[in-house]
Design an enzyme around this catalytic site. Structure first.
Site, PDB file in Angstrom:
ATOM      1  CG  ASP A 295      -2.228   3.778  11.551  1.00  0.00           C
ATOM      2  OD1 ASP A 295      -1.327   4.357  12.190  1.00  0.00           O
ATOM      3  OD2 ASP A 295      -2.022   2.712  10.925  1.00  0.00           O
TER       4      ASP A 295
ATOM      5  CB  SER B   4       2.368  -2.156   3.855  1.00  0.00           C
ATOM      6  OG  SER B   4       2.033  -1.202   4.751  1.00  0.00           O
ATOM      7  CB  SER B   5       7.111  -5.576   2.174  1.00  0.00           C
ATOM      8  OG  SER B   5       7.973  -5.139   3.192  1.00  0.00           O
TER       9      SER B   5
ATOM     10  N   GLY C 127       8.401   1.453   3.496  1.00  0.00           N
ATOM     11  CA  GLY C 127       7.171   2.158   3.866  1.00  0.00           C
ATOM     12  C   GLY C 127       6.019   1.796   2.949  1.00  0.00           C
TER      13      GLY C 127
ATOM     14  CG  HIS D 237       3.761   8.264  12.146  1.00  0.00           C
ATOM     15  ND1 HIS D 237       4.325   7.418  13.070  1.00  0.00           N
ATOM     16  CD2 HIS D 237       4.551   8.184  11.047  1.00  0.00           C
ATOM     17  CE1 HIS D 237       5.420   6.863  12.574  1.00  0.00           C
ATOM     18  NE2 HIS D 237       5.582   7.311  11.329  1.00  0.00           N
TER      19      HIS D 237
ATOM     20  CG  ASP E  58       0.445  -0.557   7.124  1.00  0.00           C
ATOM     21  OD1 ASP E  58       0.097   0.576   6.752  1.00  0.00           O
ATOM     22  OD2 ASP E  58       1.486  -0.782   7.743  1.00  0.00           O
TER      23      ASP E  58
ATOM     24  NE  ARG F 225       0.369   1.745   4.297  1.00  0.00           N
ATOM     25  CZ  ARG F 225       1.658   2.009   4.353  1.00  0.00           C
ATOM     26  NH1 ARG F 225       2.362   2.183   3.250  1.00  0.00           N
ATOM     27  NH2 ARG F 225       2.270   2.127   5.520  1.00  0.00           N
TER      28      ARG F 225
HETATM   29  P1  NG1 Z   1       4.809   0.898   7.545  1.00  0.00           P
HETATM   30  O1  NG1 Z   1       5.269   1.984   6.687  1.00  0.00           O
HETATM   31  O2  NG1 Z   1       4.169  -0.189   6.785  1.00  0.00           O
HETATM   32  O3  NG1 Z   1       5.834   0.436   8.512  1.00  0.00           O
HETATM   33  C1  NG1 Z   1       3.666   1.912   9.784  1.00  0.00           C
HETATM   34  C2  NG1 Z   1       2.507   1.265  10.529  1.00  0.00           C
HETATM   35  C3  NG1 Z   1       1.164   1.889  10.127  1.00  0.00           C
HETATM   36  C4  NG1 Z   1       1.194   3.408  10.237  1.00  0.00           C
HETATM   37  C5  NG1 Z   1       2.418   3.947   9.469  1.00  0.00           C
HETATM   38  C6  NG1 Z   1       2.591   5.424   9.625  1.00  0.00           C
HETATM   39  C7  NG1 Z   1       2.620  -1.097  11.140  1.00  0.00           C
HETATM   40  C8  NG1 Z   1       2.461  -2.475  10.659  1.00  0.00           C
HETATM   41  N1  NG1 Z   1       2.448  -0.151  10.223  1.00  0.00           N
HETATM   42  O4  NG1 Z   1       3.583   1.540   8.426  1.00  0.00           O
HETATM   43  O5  NG1 Z   1       0.138   1.352  10.941  1.00  0.00           O
HETATM   44  O6  NG1 Z   1       1.209   3.826  11.569  1.00  0.00           O
HETATM   45  O7  NG1 Z   1       3.626   3.320   9.923  1.00  0.00           O
HETATM   46  O8  NG1 Z   1       1.475   6.113   9.164  1.00  0.00           O
HETATM   47  O9  NG1 Z   1       2.877  -0.883  12.305  1.00  0.00           O
END
Ligand code: NG1
Length: 483
Positions: A45, A160-161, A158, A43, A209, A36
């Site tokens: 959610d 979301s893998s 960033g 930051h 995510d 995604r």
């Molecule tokens: P990514 O970029 O996938 O690490 C993380 C959090 C999200 C959200 C974003 C910032 C996890 C799995 N993912 O995403 O929930 O907080 O940072 O917006 O913790």
């Protein structure tokens, strides 16, 4: 070189046959789980505030075969990665559930999914559906699964893998046990299960995510709310390219990185609780826990009144734990125990400078408004103004939430000067990717400028090594079976 979905399927079959020749591979199903890109709402959610991401056409594709023995076997298509295997029985044997692999091991995302699902069951006679899963029923997980997967989602970027792997593994166990998950309600319920699942790896993340990965639709952005969880599709069919560019700074989820992320989550939780205390003391308002609860509908106060209340709650100097404790009418020990623990039970290290409650609250409060405004702008088709909100969002991530890095700041600056309508970091930050909106006519020049000014001049990468860091993504279908 692997190109089409058919090639991928063939390769997955081949690897599974080589690894586990006795499995009934022909009975297997193919599952896709996308990455995604968050368009706006960074930051926030984990405060239960809404976000606006898209699921994209970079994805994991897997072949999943149900196996009658209660074990899980998973391998990457790339034979350089070791395969993993564990038994579902381990969950029942040990009070803490499945024992994680070492921190940072990809297998933990598989275990996260399985560990969470195993905590639910179905009651006698209930339809096998995700929405019927609860605690205290009979067994439902009779089968394990074997899975081989391959991914085009850049790692530690960033995008979301890791959550794509969590969602994929959840779907694998559901498929293996014939539990349905395809309706809107089932997918939402599953997004919530996957959100909790991911805490297993140690990040106190929100649910953006997993929800984006499950609720994504071709040609649509998704506004995801958490209060309660919901997903609204917003058609995204503008004459605009969504361009992702990797800063080349990797942001892997090491312990250090998790602490940096979790610090923001703790700071926001504490800030939310302090506002909640004020609402309780001054207005007799109960049941506020997260910043996302501070809404007109939950408090009975108008937005303008809430805005006025929160303006002078925090001072700009960082807070030490004893001041926070006194504001919450708690002892420092209670605050530490309840809110400042890592997942493994160790004490979260108190930042020497103190917790930056003003800055974090300010970011969340304003970013939340930007998400609401963005939804309206996208519905109206006002992409230009939306672009300016993306720029504002980046500035706030940089200055208030402090989750950017010099490279991302430089990359987004160059992207704006190269004609992007908006450019910002996407995802957790501290490195990883930037997302920019670019008019198709400007795309070639935009890409050239990034290749030359960012990757060439600043990162010292030649064209051949830089080109794969820039790509266009399209809002895509969420996770599920592919035929
Ligand atoms: P990514 O970029 O996938 O690490 C993380 C959090 C999200 C959200 C974003 C910032 C996890 C799995 N993912 O995403 O929930 O907080 O940072 O917006 O913790």
């Amino acid at each position: 070189m692997i190109k089409t979905t058919e090639d991928i399927k063939e390769a997955l079959h081949g690897r599974m046959r080589a690894l586990w020749p006795s499995l009934p591979i022909r009975s297997g199903v193919f599952i896709s789980s996308p990455g995604r890109v968050n368009l706006i709402g960074e930051h926030i959610d984990y405060n239960n505030c809404p976000v606006l991401p898209i699921a994209v056409d970079k994805r994991i594709v897997a072949l999943v075969v149900a196996i009658p023995e209660r074990s899980v076997k998973v391998a990457d298509l790339d034979p350089r990665y070791e395969s993993i295997e564990f038994s579902l029985e381990e969950y029942e044997r040990l009070p803490e559930g499945l024992v994680p692999f070492k921190t940072g091991h990809w297998g933990n995302y598989i275990k996260a999914a399985v560990n969470e699902l195993l905590s639910y069951s179905l009651k006698e006679g209930q339809e096998r559906s995700v929405t019927n899963l609860s605690t205290g029923g009979d067994h439902v997980w009779e089968c394990g699964f074997a899975m081989v997967f391959t991914s085009t989602i850049p790692q530690a970027a960033g995008m979301s893998s890791s959550s794509a792997l969590v969602v994929l593994s959840t779907l694998a166990l559901l498929e293996a046990n014939d539990v349905s998950y395809s309706s809107f309600e089932q997918r939402l319920a599953l997004a919530d299960i996957c959100r909790r699942a991911e805490w297993y790896v140690g990040t106190k993340g929100g649910g953006m995510d997993q929800a984006a990965i499950l609720m994504g639709k071709n040609r649509n952005a998704i506004k995801i709310s958490f209060n309660p969880i919901d997903a609204v599709l917003i058609p995204f069919e503008y004459d605009i390219a969504v361009v992702v560019a990797h800063s080349t700074v990797e942001a892997p989820k090491t312990r250090e990185m998790m602490d940096a992320y979790n610090r923001r989550s703790i700071e926001c939780t504490l800030a939310g609780l302090i506002v909640a205390k004020i609402l309780q003391n001054r207005y007799d308002i109960e049941h506020i826990r997260y910043i996302g609860d501070i809404t007109p509908s939950k408090t009975g106060l108008e937005q303008s009144v809430l805005d006025a209340i929160v303006t002078d709650v925090f001072h700009e100097e960082p807070y030490q734990i004893d001041e926070i404790a006194s504001l919450l009418d708690m002892s420092t020990d209670q605050v530490n125990r309840r809110y400042c623990k890592r997942k493994d039970g160790t004490q979260f290290p108190m930042p020497i400078e103190g917790f930056k409650l003003y800055q974090r609250f300010y970011h969340v409060w304003k970013e939340w408004r930007r998400v609401e405004r963005s939804e309206q702008l996208l519905i109206q088709g006002d992409i230009e103004t939306f672009g300016t909100l993306m720029n504002d969002s980046h500035a706030s991530c940089r200055d208030y939430h402090e989750v950017s890095c010099p490279e991302l700041d430089m990359l987004t600056d160059i992207a704006r000067s190269a004609g992007a309508l908006g450019s910002r970091l996407t995802g957790a930050g501290f490195g990883g990717c930037a997302v920019s909106l670019v008019r198709p006519n400007d795309l070639a020049a935009f890409t050239e400028t990034l290749l030359h000014d960012y990757y060439g001049r600043n990162m010292r990468l030649d064209r051949a090594n830089a080109e794969h860091h820039i790509f266009v993504v399209h809002p895509s279908q969420g996770a599920g079976r592919i035929e």
